[in-house]
Scaffold this active site. Structure first.
Site, PDB file in Angstrom:
ATOM      1  N   SER A 183      39.791  37.580  38.382  1.00  0.00           N
ATOM      2  CA  SER A 183      39.225  38.190  39.586  1.00  0.00           C
ATOM      3  C   SER A 183      39.353  39.703  39.502  1.00  0.00           C
ATOM      4  O   SER A 183      40.322  40.225  38.945  1.00  0.00           O
ATOM      5  CB  SER A 183      39.953  37.698  40.838  1.00  0.00           C
ATOM      6  N   TYR A 210      47.893  37.010  45.472  1.00  0.00           N
ATOM      7  CA  TYR A 210      46.745  36.534  44.691  1.00  0.00           C
ATOM      8  C   TYR A 210      46.428  37.526  43.576  1.00  0.00           C
ATOM      9  O   TYR A 210      46.167  37.134  42.435  1.00  0.00           O
ATOM     10  CB  TYR A 210      45.548  36.349  45.612  1.00  0.00           C
TER      11      TYR A 210
END
Length: 274
Positions: free
Chosen positions: A158, A169
């Site tokens: 990501s 995250y």
């Protein structure tokens, strides 16, 4: 469900290849599995949600109707444990005898909030969700790929390694990036490529299985909206991408067309480098 309806298709590109795609019940993983099946690959779809069986059935039926040569099967497994990852890989080996491609797609933000608003349990759950499935699956598939002296691993990371309101995250995906580059260096001389894409914001249908609770309070909604605003602003193209735009580079990197690419992390985020 199951027939790849995107605008990009290379017939026969995965003929004779066995591909394991994790997180394949919906979203990017489903689109990748559908496309590899449409391009002649034998796809093993892995997810902990039972709906993955329906997706695999749809791909199988579409492959039979089109005569593209692809096939699909599914495994229900929890990849947050090494036992689950081994279960998935062993099922693919039992069915096909080899694994040529592994696409690690499990992960995603569970909560959106400033870092000081995460408690210990939430931080640990974010890391388990977005790092360990990729780490365990890489380890589980490695013996088979080393034995056959070939294979490609594509990790879905990501660009949110630089973003707001999802620090745990970001840390997990930073781990995926490090894993990709370190493992690529380690196994390059043994016939295995390891690469990654780093998607940005992506438009997708509502999730059939939620990652976590919906934002409810005005504050929680504002925290989530801040992520959306920052994602669009960081993109040169000032928009979210589509599932097709995410699947295309993943499938390319998984294919033999990318045979000279390893250790790379390709941002797919409209210009945002993360």
């Amino acid at each position: 469900m199951g027939a790849y309806s995107g605008q990009f298709i290379t017939p026969g590109r995965f003929a004779g290849k066995v591909a394991v795609v994790t997180g394949a019940a919906q979203g990017i993983g489903q689109k990748v599995a559908e496309r590899i099946g449409a391009e002649g690959g034998s796809v093993v779809l892995v997810d902990r949600a039972d709906i993955v069986q329906d997706v695999a059935k749809g791909i199988q039926e579409a492959a039979q109707e089109s005569g593209c040569g692809g096939s699909a099967s599914s495994v229900t497994a929890d990849l947050e444990s090494f036992a689950g990852a081994e279960q998935a890989v062993n099922a693919a080996l039992a069915l096909h005898g080899r694994v040529d491609v592994l696409v690690n797609n499990v992960g995603g933000t569970i909560w959106a909030r400033p870092f000081e608003e995460y408690d210990e349990e939430k931080i640990e759950r974010e890391i388990r969700r977005s790092l360990f499935p990729t780490l365990w699956s890489c380890r589980a598939v490695l013996p088979a790929m080393l034995a056959q002296e070939s294979g490609t691993i594509v990790n879905v990371s990501s660009v949110a390694t630089r973003g707001m309101h999802r620090v745990p995250y970001a840390a997990a995906k930073g781990g995926v990036n490090a894993l990709t580059q370190s493992l690529a260096m380690e196994v390059a001389g043994r016939g295995i490529r390891v690469v990654a894409t780093a998607p940005g914001g992506t438009e997708a249908p509502p999730r059939k299985v939620k990652r976590g609770p919906e934002a409810e309070s005005a504050t929680e909604k504002a925290w989530h909206q801040a992520i959306v605003n920052q994602t669009v602003e960081s993109s040169f193209l000032k928009r979210y991408g589509t599932l097709d735009e995410q699947a295309a580079p993943i499938v390319f990197l998984a294919s033999d067309e990318a045979s000279y690419v390893t250790g790379s992390i390709l941002p797919v985020a409209g210009g945002d480098l993360g």
